[in-house]
Design a protein around this motif. Sequence first.
Motif, PDB file in Angstrom:
ATOM      1  N   PRO A 233       0.991  -1.187   0.032  1.00 48.81           N
ATOM      2  CA  PRO A 233       0.064   0.024  -0.175  1.00 48.81           C
ATOM      3  C   PRO A 233       0.809   1.270   0.055  1.00 48.81           C
ATOM      4  N   GLU A 234       2.001   1.094   0.671  1.00 47.45           N
ATOM      5  CA  GLU A 234       2.857   2.294   0.263  1.00 47.45           C
ATOM      6  C   GLU A 234       3.327   2.770  -0.860  1.00 47.45           C
ATOM      7  N   PHE A 235       2.931   2.010  -1.815  1.00 47.28           N
ATOM      8  CA  PHE A 235       3.569   2.101  -3.310  1.00 47.28           C
ATOM      9  C   PHE A 235       2.361   2.247  -3.955  1.00 47.28           C
ATOM     10  N   GLU A 236       1.420   2.569  -3.492  1.00 49.43           N
ATOM     11  CA  GLU A 236       0.013   2.420  -4.507  1.00 49.43           C
ATOM     12  C   GLU A 236       0.270   3.652  -5.629  1.00 49.43           C
ATOM     13  N   LYS A 237       0.678   4.562  -5.232  1.00 48.66           N
ATOM     14  CA  LYS A 237       0.765   5.630  -6.403  1.00 48.66           C
ATOM     15  C   LYS A 237       1.732   5.147  -7.715  1.00 48.66           C
ATOM     16  N   HIS A 238       2.387   4.179  -7.175  1.00 44.48           N
ATOM     17  CA  HIS A 238       3.475   3.643  -8.336  1.00 44.48           C
ATOM     18  C   HIS A 238       2.788   2.494  -9.202  1.00 44.48           C
ATOM     19  N   ASP A 239       1.711   2.190  -8.568  1.00 46.91           N
ATOM     20  CA  ASP A 239       0.800   0.950  -9.449  1.00 46.91           C
ATOM     21  C   ASP A 239       1.818  -0.271  -9.587  1.00 46.91           C
ATOM     22  N   LEU A 240       2.413  -0.587  -8.732  1.00 46.76           N
ATOM     23  CA  LEU A 240       3.460  -1.832  -8.844  1.00 46.76           C
ATOM     24  C   LEU A 240       2.406  -3.147  -9.213  1.00 46.76           C
ATOM     25  N   LYS A 241       3.041  -3.854 -10.187  1.00 48.82           N
ATOM     26  CA  LYS A 241       2.719  -5.211 -10.468  1.00 48.82           C
ATOM     27  C   LYS A 241       3.700  -6.205 -10.003  1.00 48.82           C
ATOM     28  N   ILE A 242       3.240  -6.705  -8.744  1.00 50.03           N
ATOM     29  CA  ILE A 242       4.091  -8.072  -8.481  1.00 50.03           C
ATOM     30  C   ILE A 242       3.570  -9.274  -9.069  1.00 50.03           C
ATOM     31  N   LYS A 243       4.473  -9.870 -10.158  1.00 49.14           N
ATOM     32  CA  LYS A 243       4.180 -11.118 -10.783  1.00 49.14           C
ATOM     33  C   LYS A 243       4.103 -12.359  -9.961  1.00 49.14           C
ATOM     34  N   GLU A 244       5.319 -12.287  -9.188  1.00 44.79           N
ATOM     35  CA  GLU A 244       5.679 -13.680  -8.566  1.00 44.79           C
ATOM     36  C   GLU A 244       6.636 -13.341  -7.439  1.00 44.79           C
ATOM     37  N   LEU A 245       6.718 -14.047  -5.994  1.00 47.80           N
ATOM     38  CA  LEU A 245       7.471 -13.864  -5.238  1.00 47.80           C
ATOM     39  C   LEU A 245       8.157 -15.355  -5.082  1.00 47.80           C
ATOM     40  N   ASN A 246       9.534 -15.402  -5.324  1.00 43.23           N
ATOM     41  CA  ASN A 246      10.334 -16.595  -5.184  1.00 43.23           C
ATOM     42  C   ASN A 246      11.200 -16.619  -3.858  1.00 43.23           C
ATOM     43  N   ILE A 247      11.551 -17.629  -3.614  1.00 45.63           N
ATOM     44  CA  ILE A 247      12.271 -17.924  -2.358  1.00 45.63           C
ATOM     45  C   ILE A 247      13.361 -18.960  -2.768  1.00 45.63           C
ATOM     46  N   ARG A 248      14.781 -18.668  -2.646  1.00 42.32           N
ATOM     47  CA  ARG A 248      15.507 -19.666  -2.677  1.00 42.32           C
ATOM     48  C   ARG A 248      16.840 -19.255  -2.121  1.00 42.32           C
ATOM     49  N   LYS A 249      17.923 -20.345  -1.783  1.00 40.86           N
ATOM     50  CA  LYS A 249      18.988 -19.945  -1.440  1.00 40.86           C
ATOM     51  C   LYS A 249      20.059 -19.063  -2.188  1.00 40.86           C
ATOM     52  N   MET A 250      20.736 -18.189  -1.784  1.00 40.66           N
ATOM     53  CA  MET A 250      21.550 -17.401  -2.504  1.00 40.66           C
ATOM     54  C   MET A 250      22.799 -16.994  -1.738  1.00 40.66           C
ATOM     55  N   ASN A 251      23.807 -17.072  -2.211  1.00 41.84           N
ATOM     56  CA  ASN A 251      25.149 -16.926  -1.806  1.00 41.84           C
ATOM     57  C   ASN A 251      25.804 -15.577  -1.568  1.00 41.84           C
ATOM     58  N   THR A 252      25.250 -14.550  -2.595  1.00 37.36           N
ATOM     59  CA  THR A 252      25.837 -13.242  -2.494  1.00 37.36           C
ATOM     60  C   THR A 252      24.675 -12.252  -2.367  1.00 37.36           C
ATOM     61  N   ARG A 253      23.562 -12.700  -2.473  1.00 37.33           N
ATOM     62  CA  ARG A 253      22.414 -11.484  -2.369  1.00 37.33           C
ATOM     63  C   ARG A 253      21.298 -11.779  -1.402  1.00 37.33           C
ATOM     64  N   TRP A 254      20.640 -10.586  -0.994  1.00 36.71           N
ATOM     65  CA  TRP A 254      19.641 -10.719   0.112  1.00 36.71           C
ATOM     66  C   TRP A 254      18.564 -10.847  -0.910  1.00 36.71           C
ATOM     67  N   GLY A 255      18.392 -10.275  -1.937  1.00 37.53           N
ATOM     68  CA  GLY A 255      17.302 -10.187  -2.724  1.00 37.53           C
ATOM     69  C   GLY A 255      17.405  -9.855  -4.274  1.00 37.53           C
ATOM     70  N   SER A 256      16.534  -9.986  -5.091  1.00 39.36           N
ATOM     71  CA  SER A 256      16.738  -9.487  -6.475  1.00 39.36           C
ATOM     72  C   SER A 256      15.258  -9.180  -7.113  1.00 39.36           C
TER      73      SER A 256
ATOM     74  N   GLY B 257       8.624  -7.594 -12.697  1.00 37.55           N
ATOM     75  CA  GLY B 257       7.833  -7.846 -11.293  1.00 37.55           C
ATOM     76  C   GLY B 257       8.131  -9.132 -10.429  1.00 37.55           C
ATOM     77  N   VAL B 258       9.078  -9.743 -10.955  1.00 33.66           N
ATOM     78  CA  VAL B 258       9.284 -11.013 -10.154  1.00 33.66           C
ATOM     79  C   VAL B 258      10.638 -10.757  -9.070  1.00 33.66           C
ATOM     80  N   ILE B 259      10.200 -10.820  -7.860  1.00 32.38           N
ATOM     81  CA  ILE B 259      10.852 -10.831  -6.767  1.00 32.38           C
ATOM     82  C   ILE B 259      11.503 -11.810  -6.153  1.00 32.38           C
ATOM     83  N   THR B 260      12.716 -12.094  -6.033  1.00 34.32           N
ATOM     84  CA  THR B 260      13.681 -13.305  -5.374  1.00 34.32           C
ATOM     85  C   THR B 260      14.033 -12.977  -3.862  1.00 34.32           C
TER      86      THR B 260
END
Length: 230
Positions: A143-166, A171-174
Amino acid sequence: MNTISYGKKEIGYELQFSDRKTLGIAVYPDMNVVVTAPENVSKEKIQEKVKSKARWILKQLRTFEKYQPLSKPKDYVSGETHLYLGRQYVLKVEKAVDNQVKLKGKYLRVKTRNKKNAEELLYDWYRFKAQIHFNSILEDLLPEFEKHDLKIKELNIRKMNTRWGSCTPGGVITLNLHLIKAPKRCIEYVILHELCHLIHHKHDAAFYRLLNSKMPHWKRWKEKLEITLA
């Protein structure tokens, strides 16, 4: 992504042009190297400048590399401590008829027919909890990004060695599975970071202005995250 060679090393960098009069190089904690150059500077001159700063860039990258999320090896035996949402729990592996993982007081209890399966059972439990908490936090923040009309397609979760997220422009967030071990505010910071990237893809001034507006003390939680899971 642009690259230069320095000895046996290859340095990748993101190139941005602006109306600034001098060429600047920045190395960020997420291991990104960003070069900001005046519009009229040639690519050859930019590469020359980056190469002249290669030793400094590599030194910065080595410093930040120490704080990247790396999973410390565990034996998955009783008596070990394991993190969950920023708190330490003592692992108790017990033989039982049915497989089960649950928190009870200060203990993280793994019941299993075969104690060799403790690691796999705990991994599945972390993933299950991560799906619940990460999706819940994402829904609370959107809701804090409502004016930006973000479209989140998917939220993925996996082990990563060098990143917290990407994230991807589509609109795919890992998110790194290890985040479920960190305090909730640290998880919020990483998700906010990725949501801001869906609006500003580069680590430029606009990106950091937006991140600061959403979480003014984000540096505190970033540092907490690095200390907790280093």
